[in-house]
Design a protein around this motif. Structure first.
Motif, PDB file in Angstrom:
ATOM      1  N   ARG A  90      37.542  29.650  57.929  1.00  0.00           N
ATOM      2  CA  ARG A  90      38.649  29.926  57.020  1.00  0.00           C
ATOM      3  C   ARG A  90      38.833  28.839  55.961  1.00  0.00           C
ATOM      4  N   PRO A  91      38.762  27.545  56.294  1.00  0.00           N
ATOM      5  CA  PRO A  91      38.802  26.551  55.209  1.00  0.00           C
ATOM      6  C   PRO A  91      37.531  26.657  54.371  1.00  0.00           C
ATOM      7  N   GLY A  92      37.629  26.254  53.118  1.00  0.00           N
ATOM      8  CA  GLY A  92      36.446  26.211  52.283  1.00  0.00           C
ATOM      9  C   GLY A  92      36.164  27.516  51.574  1.00  0.00           C
ATOM     10  N   VAL A  93      34.877  27.833  51.403  1.00  0.00           N
ATOM     11  CA  VAL A  93      34.456  28.939  50.554  1.00  0.00           C
ATOM     12  C   VAL A  93      35.059  30.262  51.004  1.00  0.00           C
ATOM     13  N   ALA A  94      35.067  30.525  52.304  1.00  0.00           N
ATOM     14  CA  ALA A  94      35.622  31.791  52.788  1.00  0.00           C
ATOM     15  C   ALA A  94      37.112  31.908  52.463  1.00  0.00           C
ATOM     16  N   GLY A  95      37.835  30.811  52.608  1.00  0.00           N
ATOM     17  CA  GLY A  95      39.255  30.823  52.291  1.00  0.00           C
ATOM     18  C   GLY A  95      39.510  31.019  50.805  1.00  0.00           C
ATOM     19  N   TYR A  96      38.649  30.445  49.964  1.00  0.00           N
ATOM     20  CA  TYR A  96      38.786  30.630  48.525  1.00  0.00           C
ATOM     21  C   TYR A  96      38.562  32.096  48.157  1.00  0.00           C
ATOM     22  N   ALA A  97      37.526  32.716  48.761  1.00  0.00           N
ATOM     23  CA  ALA A  97      37.226  34.113  48.487  1.00  0.00           C
ATOM     24  C   ALA A  97      38.387  35.012  48.916  1.00  0.00           C
ATOM     25  N   LEU A  98      38.900  34.772  50.105  1.00  0.00           N
ATOM     26  CA  LEU A  98      40.045  35.535  50.598  1.00  0.00           C
ATOM     27  C   LEU A  98      41.235  35.399  49.646  1.00  0.00           C
ATOM     28  N   SER A  99      41.463  34.219  49.149  1.00  0.00           N
ATOM     29  CA  SER A  99      42.595  33.967  48.254  1.00  0.00           C
ATOM     30  C   SER A  99      42.474  34.777  46.969  1.00  0.00           C
ATOM     31  N   ALA A 100      41.270  34.820  46.396  1.00  0.00           N
ATOM     32  CA  ALA A 100      41.068  35.569  45.154  1.00  0.00           C
ATOM     33  C   ALA A 100      41.326  37.052  45.363  1.00  0.00           C
ATOM     34  N   VAL A 101      40.864  37.594  46.472  1.00  0.00           N
ATOM     35  CA  VAL A 101      41.081  39.012  46.744  1.00  0.00           C
ATOM     36  C   VAL A 101      42.557  39.299  46.988  1.00  0.00           C
ATOM     37  N   ASP A 102      43.245  38.410  47.692  1.00  0.00           N
ATOM     38  CA  ASP A 102      44.675  38.606  47.935  1.00  0.00           C
ATOM     39  C   ASP A 102      45.451  38.668  46.614  1.00  0.00           C
ATOM     40  N   VAL A 103      45.146  37.756  45.699  1.00  0.00           N
ATOM     41  CA  VAL A 103      45.815  37.770  44.394  1.00  0.00           C
ATOM     42  C   VAL A 103      45.523  39.085  43.671  1.00  0.00           C
ATOM     43  N   ALA A 104      44.272  39.527  43.722  1.00  0.00           N
ATOM     44  CA  ALA A 104      43.909  40.785  43.072  1.00  0.00           C
ATOM     45  C   ALA A 104      44.677  41.963  43.679  1.00  0.00           C
ATOM     46  N   LEU A 105      44.866  41.954  44.983  1.00  0.00           N
ATOM     47  CA  LEU A 105      45.598  43.044  45.644  1.00  0.00           C
ATOM     48  C   LEU A 105      47.061  43.080  45.214  1.00  0.00           C
ATOM     49  N   TRP A 106      47.689  41.920  45.090  1.00  0.00           N
ATOM     50  CA  TRP A 106      49.079  41.888  44.641  1.00  0.00           C
ATOM     51  C   TRP A 106      49.188  42.331  43.179  1.00  0.00           C
ATOM     52  N   ASP A 107      48.223  41.922  42.363  1.00  0.00           N
ATOM     53  CA  ASP A 107      48.210  42.367  40.973  1.00  0.00           C
ATOM     54  C   ASP A 107      48.060  43.883  40.904  1.00  0.00           C
ATOM     55  N   LEU A 108      47.159  44.424  41.715  1.00  0.00           N
ATOM     56  CA  LEU A 108      46.954  45.868  41.769  1.00  0.00           C
ATOM     57  C   LEU A 108      48.225  46.587  42.210  1.00  0.00           C
ATOM     58  N   LYS A 109      48.867  46.100  43.254  1.00  0.00           N
ATOM     59  CA  LYS A 109      50.084  46.746  43.750  1.00  0.00           C
ATOM     60  C   LYS A 109      51.161  46.782  42.667  1.00  0.00           C
ATOM     61  N   ALA A 110      51.375  45.675  41.993  1.00  0.00           N
ATOM     62  CA  ALA A 110      52.395  45.640  40.947  1.00  0.00           C
ATOM     63  C   ALA A 110      52.056  46.618  39.824  1.00  0.00           C
ATOM     64  N   LYS A 111      50.774  46.712  39.466  1.00  0.00           N
ATOM     65  CA  LYS A 111      50.373  47.648  38.418  1.00  0.00           C
ATOM     66  C   LYS A 111      50.592  49.088  38.860  1.00  0.00           C
ATOM     67  N   LEU A 112      50.281  49.405  40.103  1.00  0.00           N
ATOM     68  CA  LEU A 112      50.494  50.760  40.599  1.00  0.00           C
ATOM     69  C   LEU A 112      51.975  51.122  40.623  1.00  0.00           C
ATOM     70  N   PHE A 113      52.826  50.120  40.879  1.00  0.00           N
ATOM     71  CA  PHE A 113      54.266  50.345  40.873  1.00  0.00           C
ATOM     72  C   PHE A 113      54.850  50.271  39.464  1.00  0.00           C
ATOM     73  N   GLY A 114      54.030  49.801  38.505  1.00  0.00           N
ATOM     74  CA  GLY A 114      54.480  49.721  37.119  1.00  0.00           C
ATOM     75  C   GLY A 114      55.477  48.632  36.835  1.00  0.00           C
ATOM     76  N   VAL A 115      55.369  47.488  37.561  1.00  0.00           N
ATOM     77  CA  VAL A 115      56.333  46.406  37.381  1.00  0.00           C
ATOM     78  C   VAL A 115      55.602  45.077  37.226  1.00  0.00           C
ATOM     79  N   PRO A 116      56.194  44.121  36.510  1.00  0.00           N
ATOM     80  CA  PRO A 116      55.619  42.769  36.481  1.00  0.00           C
ATOM     81  C   PRO A 116      55.597  42.188  37.889  1.00  0.00           C
ATOM     82  N   LEU A 117      54.604  41.386  38.178  1.00  0.00           N
ATOM     83  CA  LEU A 117      54.461  40.840  39.521  1.00  0.00           C
ATOM     84  C   LEU A 117      55.656  39.995  39.914  1.00  0.00           C
ATOM     85  N   THR A 118      56.187  39.235  38.960  1.00  0.00           N
ATOM     86  CA  THR A 118      57.330  38.388  39.293  1.00  0.00           C
ATOM     87  C   THR A 118      58.545  39.223  39.672  1.00  0.00           C
TER      88      THR A 118
END
Length: 365
Positions: A90-118
């Motif tokens: 989990r630390p290191g490269v795998a954790g970095y990859a997981l983090s990028a996908v998590d951010v992308a998922l939250w961005d996707l969810k906000a877009k599907l709901f039609g609202v700014p992420l904040t």
């Protein structure tokens, strides 16, 4: 309910303007790894700053467990990814990859709901305080002066940070010269921060802090390694500047150990390393439970929506390398003028879009 039907990743290696270094590392390029997830014809984007191998982890390890999940159920996807990388580390490269996908998922969810992420998170702050960060140990005096002058006297940023601990603490006199130079350039009113990146031992860090006292240093980041909790606590107990560390932590458990040890005055959290926005809010909850503020480490535009949703935020790091890359390769980057930035509230998601044509010349994976 829209279902995630695509997960992809790419890596881009962007050269620095000049060779850069801090207390313990030197580099001449920064690698950006971008993850994208799609559902219902909508795409979410996340990124991290990591070796290009992180793109392979996204494609080969994480894509299979994220594809087919409900796009709205980000916590479930985050838990599935955490299980999937158990044996990958989990630390290191795998954790970095997981983090990028998590951010992308939250961005996707906000877009599907039609609202700014904040707004999806729920805003606590209209604007987010920031500090200019750079001042690399490889900079000569002229480049240091130019960078600090731009931040403080041209952009109105009232907090700045330089690197010290040069060559694993082997050049303490040059460190002190650069601290004195920084104070002279920024004047008496701006806040001066330093970051040793773990370059000192605890005793040397205490001695350096005493010698820096005349320059009114307010923030001493990673005076010793972030893994040295007793050393951090010793420095914290002995020096006047607030001691900060924690950015390399990979999960809430690490942050909890750091807080419980009394090792820091302010906990640094890096969403590009500790599990994305899901990991950010877990770390922020730990800090709140110990009555500590949090500071966002690097990747300034990525952190803005989550930082604005965190009541006990201190500031975000406007790190030179990352803000330069985000400004060049993404549409929607924030303006730091005046020493604060506002997350996008006029478009769904986090509001940043990769400029594919601009990024393509840097692509390495």
């Amino acid at each position: 309910m829209e279902i995630v039907d695509r997960v992809e990743a790419a890596a881009y290696r962007v050269p620095t303007e000049v060779p850069e270094a801090d207390g313990t590392l030197a580099w001449d390029a920064t690698t950006l790894v971008v993850a994208t997830v799609a559902a219902g014809g909508v795409t979410g984007t996340g990124w991290t700053y990591a070796p290009a191998a992180a793109a392979g982890v996204v494609r080969d390890v994480l894509a299979g467990v994220v594809t087919g999940t409900p796009a709205a159920d980000v916590p479930a996807a985050a838990a599935a990814m955490a299980r999937q990388v158990r044996n990958a580390g989990r630390p290191g490269v795998a954790g970095y990859a997981l983090s990028a996908v998590d951010v992308a998922l939250w961005d996707l969810k906000a877009k599907l709901f039609g609202v700014p992420l904040t707004r999806l998170f729920g805003a606590a702050l209209d604007r987010v305080p920031l500090y200019g960060s750079g001042g690399f140990t490889t900079y000569d005096d002229d480049r240091t002066v130019a960078q600090l002058t731009r931040w403080v006297h041209e952009q109105g940023i009232g907090r700045v940070k330089i690197k010290i601990g040069e060559s694993d603490g082997a050049r303490p006199e040059r460190d002190l010269h650069r601290v004195a130079l920084a104070r002279k350039v920024i004047g008496e009113d701006a806040e001066l921060y330093v970051d040793a990146n773990g370059g000192y031992g605890a005793g040397q860090a205490v001695r350096q802090a005493e010698r820096m006292r005349e320059h009114d240093v307010r923030w001493f980041e990673e005076p010793v390694s972030s893994d040295d909790l007793p050393g951090l606590r010793l420095v914290r107990e002995r020096v006047r500047p607030d001691v900060a560390a924690g950015e390399y932590g990979c999960d809430a458990g690490y942050f909890a150990r750091m807080c419980a040890a009394g090792a820091v005055d302010c906990l640094q959290i890096d969403a590009t390393r500790c599990g994305g926005y899901t990991g950010w809010f877990a770390g922020a909850a730990v800090a709140a439970g110990h009555h500590l503020q949090v500071s966002a480490h690097c990747a300034p535009n990525l952190h803005l929506p989550a930082a604005a949703a965190t009541p006990h935020l201190r500031h975000i790091e406007w790190f030179h390398d990352h803000q330069r890359i985000e400004g060049e390769l993404f549409d929607g980057a924030a303006d730091p003028a005046g020493g604060s930035a506002r997350p996008r509230d006029d478009v769904p998601g986090h509001g940043l879009t990769l400029r594919a044509a601009a990024a393509e010349p840097y692509r390495v994976a």
